[in-house]
Design a protein around this motif. Structure first.
Motif, mmCIF file in Angstrom:
data_model
loop_
_atom_site.group_PDB
_atom_site.id
_atom_site.type_symbol
_atom_site.label_atom_id
_atom_site.label_comp_id
_atom_site.label_asym_id
_atom_site.label_seq_id
_atom_site.Cartn_x
_atom_site.Cartn_y
_atom_site.Cartn_z
ATOM 1 N N VAL A 224 12.640 1.413 -45.179
ATOM 2 C CA VAL A 224 11.465 1.683 -45.999
ATOM 3 C C VAL A 224 10.427 0.630 -45.647
ATOM 4 N N HIS A 225 9.160 1.062 -45.540
ATOM 5 C CA HIS A 225 8.124 0.129 -45.069
ATOM 6 C C HIS A 225 6.775 0.518 -45.651
ATOM 7 N N ILE A 226 6.070 -0.496 -46.148
ATOM 8 C CA ILE A 226 4.681 -0.317 -46.566
ATOM 9 C C ILE A 226 3.950 -1.635 -46.366
ATOM 10 N N GLY A 227 2.777 -1.594 -45.733
ATOM 11 C CA GLY A 227 1.992 -2.807 -45.512
ATOM 12 C C GLY A 227 2.077 -3.306 -44.082
ATOM 13 N N ASP A 228 2.010 -4.630 -43.917
ATOM 14 C CA ASP A 228 1.997 -5.195 -42.569
ATOM 15 C C ASP A 228 3.134 -6.180 -42.313
ATOM 16 N N THR A 229 4.124 -6.268 -43.229
ATOM 17 C CA THR A 229 5.375 -6.883 -42.805
ATOM 18 C C THR A 229 5.992 -5.958 -41.760
ATOM 19 N N ARG A 230 6.859 -6.500 -40.913
ATOM 20 C CA ARG A 230 7.316 -5.709 -39.765
ATOM 21 C C ARG A 230 8.827 -5.759 -39.590
ATOM 22 N N ALA A 231 9.341 -4.744 -38.880
ATOM 23 C CA ALA A 231 10.723 -4.730 -38.401
ATOM 24 C C ALA A 231 10.694 -4.528 -36.893
ATOM 25 N N TYR A 232 11.470 -5.349 -36.194
ATOM 26 C CA TYR A 232 11.613 -5.249 -34.743
ATOM 27 C C TYR A 232 13.079 -5.027 -34.401
ATOM 28 N N LEU A 233 13.312 -4.402 -33.261
ATOM 29 C CA LEU A 233 14.662 -4.223 -32.724
ATOM 30 C C LEU A 233 14.726 -4.820 -31.327
ATOM 31 N N LEU A 234 15.668 -5.724 -31.114
ATOM 32 C CA LEU A 234 15.962 -6.253 -29.781
ATOM 33 C C LEU A 234 17.198 -5.527 -29.272
ATOM 34 N N ARG A 235 17.015 -4.727 -28.230
ATOM 35 C CA ARG A 235 18.121 -3.939 -27.675
ATOM 36 C C ARG A 235 18.097 -4.034 -26.157
ATOM 37 N N ASP A 236 19.199 -4.458 -25.576
ATOM 38 C CA ASP A 236 19.322 -4.565 -24.119
ATOM 39 C C ASP A 236 18.189 -5.390 -23.516
ATOM 40 N N GLY A 237 17.789 -6.448 -24.218
ATOM 41 C CA GLY A 237 16.769 -7.356 -23.705
ATOM 42 C C GLY A 237 15.339 -6.917 -23.948
ATOM 43 N N ALA A 238 15.132 -5.719 -24.466
ATOM 44 C CA ALA A 238 13.780 -5.222 -24.742
ATOM 45 C C ALA A 238 13.510 -5.269 -26.241
ATOM 46 N N LEU A 239 12.267 -5.609 -26.598
ATOM 47 C CA LEU A 239 11.884 -5.707 -28.002
ATOM 48 C C LEU A 239 11.041 -4.503 -28.380
ATOM 49 N N PHE A 240 11.442 -3.806 -29.443
ATOM 50 C CA PHE A 240 10.723 -2.650 -29.940
ATOM 51 C C PHE A 240 10.236 -2.929 -31.357
ATOM 52 N N ARG A 241 8.977 -2.586 -31.631
ATOM 53 C CA ARG A 241 8.488 -2.675 -33.009
ATOM 54 C C ARG A 241 8.838 -1.359 -33.701
ATOM 55 N N VAL A 242 9.629 -1.436 -34.741
ATOM 56 C CA VAL A 242 10.124 -0.258 -35.435
ATOM 57 C C VAL A 242 9.102 0.256 -36.443
ATOM 58 N N THR A 243 8.317 -0.636 -37.031
ATOM 59 C CA THR A 243 7.373 -0.258 -38.081
ATOM 60 C C THR A 243 5.960 -0.123 -37.531
ATOM 61 N N HIS A 244 5.112 0.501 -38.342
ATOM 62 C CA HIS A 244 3.705 0.719 -37.994
ATOM 63 C C HIS A 244 2.859 0.105 -39.102
ATOM 64 N N ASP A 245 1.970 -0.824 -38.745
ATOM 65 C CA ASP A 245 1.175 -1.523 -39.755
ATOM 66 C C ASP A 245 0.275 -0.562 -40.526
ATOM 67 N N HIS A 246 0.211 -0.741 -41.827
ATOM 68 C CA HIS A 246 -0.720 0.007 -42.672
ATOM 69 C C HIS A 246 -1.947 -0.869 -42.921
ATOM 70 N N THR A 247 -2.730 -1.088 -41.872
ATOM 71 C CA THR A 247 -3.906 -1.954 -41.943
ATOM 72 C C THR A 247 -5.120 -1.240 -41.371
ATOM 73 N N LEU A 248 -6.296 -1.785 -41.679
ATOM 74 C CA LEU A 248 -7.530 -1.207 -41.154
ATOM 75 C C LEU A 248 -7.566 -1.267 -39.641
ATOM 76 N N VAL A 249 -7.235 -2.430 -39.067
ATOM 77 C CA VAL A 249 -7.354 -2.550 -37.612
ATOM 78 C C VAL A 249 -6.355 -1.647 -36.901
ATOM 79 N N GLN A 250 -5.148 -1.450 -37.474
ATOM 80 C CA GLN A 250 -4.195 -0.548 -36.841
ATOM 81 C C GLN A 250 -4.727 0.877 -36.854
ATOM 82 N N SER A 251 -5.416 1.270 -37.934
ATOM 83 C CA SER A 251 -6.000 2.612 -37.980
ATOM 84 C C SER A 251 -7.093 2.755 -36.924
#
Length: 369
Positions: free
Chosen positions: A224-251
């Motif tokens: 569950v996600h709301i706002g600009d706190t984030r979740a990342y996944l490190l898998r096989d040496g690659a970093l993925f951002r799991v969440t999407h920021d709910h911010t003006l600049v991201q829009s």
């Protein structure tokens, strides 16, 4: 010096007069002369080469601030090195986005590798730090056997708001969630968190919190996600951002009006479009309406490392640094320590909170989620 009107210069440079006016305003390409009476712009023929360079760099997607730096270089070899360095970064980021696309395809198509006979569990650590600038810490971080959560409060009672949101979820850590309906369970918990924040805020929309949480089911993580706190996944040496920021600049980035590089220095980069607040009702900026927060399932693999963090970390350290530090840390506790230390060494401009969890094989006799 031969002069051209703005219209003639635009045609020669294969640009529009509107683009030339924008370049003038941004100090990328000033006209050689401006008529003091009419304000009409005139350009020197010698400026055509620079105009074309600016246009080409914009087509590459280079941020305006970096274009200004390239155009200021007097040695063409130096300019070439800057462009080469920029493009190397673009290629690296494109490769990372390609890996993320493949990851998402696996998630959505159900082809993610599974380990049905292997019992998995979480190894975790959490810490929240005031940083070196803010007078108080308004973040809350929590890690348990099943629940991971980070909240970043704002307003006069931001600390109590973030704490109330996380506390409302903590009952999820006490018993195994049902095999089905875990998202419904998490959604009910977030509604309780919304009510708790409203109690703290007493109806004020100036008090609230972001929230990012993961609930472990034994083989999956419900997000569950709301706002600009984030979740990342490190898998096989690659970093993925799991969440999407709910911010003006991201829009604005999503709409193509800003590049990711421009968003990093935008003056309104911290302006939230969604959060859990004290305001009653529904709509953007409140967490009470169904669908105003992100809610979904992620398959877990042995060896995965998850990071949840407040924007005090994600806006202070670039993602390549996050990846390097997460990859090098031997365990979650070490990862949390090194990440918070790095954010503080970079100035510690905000509260910084980290939760790191590893998906590991459960040892004999250990509860596996």
């Amino acid at each position: 010096m031969r002069m051209l009107t703005i219209g003639a210069f635009a045609r020669a440079a294969r640009l529009s007069p509107k683009a030339l006016r924008l370049y003038d305003e941004l100090d990328l390409l000033r006209p050689a002369r401006v008529d003091p009476d009419t304000g009409y712009r005139h350009y020197a023929v010698e400026q055509l080469e620079q105009a074309r360079l600016v246009a080409w760099l914009r087509r590459l997607g280079m941020p305006l601030a970096r274009i200004r730096e390239v155009c200021a270089l007097t040695d063409p070899a130096d300019a070439a090195r800057e462009i080469r360095a920029y493009w190397a970064r673009v290629e690296a980021e494109t490769a990372a986005r390609r890996d993320l696309a493949l990851f998402l395809v696996d998630q959505l198509s159900g082809t993610t590798e599974r380990e049905p006979t292997t019992m998995l569990t979480l190894r975790h650590s959490a810490h929240s730090d005031r940083g070196r600038v803010r007078p108080v810490n308004q973040d809350t971080a929590y890690a348990g056997g099943r629940l991971l959560a980070v909240a970043d409060g704002f307003g006069p009672a931001g600390g109590p708001a973030s704490s109330a949101a996380v506390e409302a979820l903590r009952f999820l850590d006490t018993e195994a969630p049902p095999a089905g309906g875990v998202l419904n369970l998490l959604e009910d918990a977030v509604r309780a968190a919304t009510d708790a924040v409203r109690d703290v805020a007493d109806g004020s929309d100036e008090i609230g919190t972001t929230l990012t949480a993961l609930l472990w089911t034994g083989s999956q993580l419900a997000l569950v996600h709301i706002g600009d706190t984030r979740a990342y996944l490190l898998r096989d040496g690659a970093l993925f951002r799991v969440t999407h920021d709910h911010t003006l600049v991201q829009s604005l980035v999503d709409e193509g009006r800003l590049t990711p590089e421009e968003a990093e220095t935008h003056p309104q980069r911290t302006l939230l479009l969604k959060a859990l607040t004290g305001a009653a009702g529904t709509g953007a900026g409140t967490g009470g309406a169904s669908g105003s927060y992100d809610l979904r399932l992620h398959e877990a693999r042995r060896g995965d490392r998850y990071l949840l963090c407040s924007d005090g970390l994600s806006t202070t350290l670039p993602e390549d640094t996050l990846r390097a530090l997460l990859s090098a840390a031997p365990d979650p506790a070490a990862a949390v320590t090194v990440l918070i230390d790095a954010a503080n060494e970079a100035g510690g401009p905000d509260n910084v909170s980290c939760v790191v969890a590893d998906v590991v094989e459960a040892v004999s006799g250990e509860e596996a989620g």
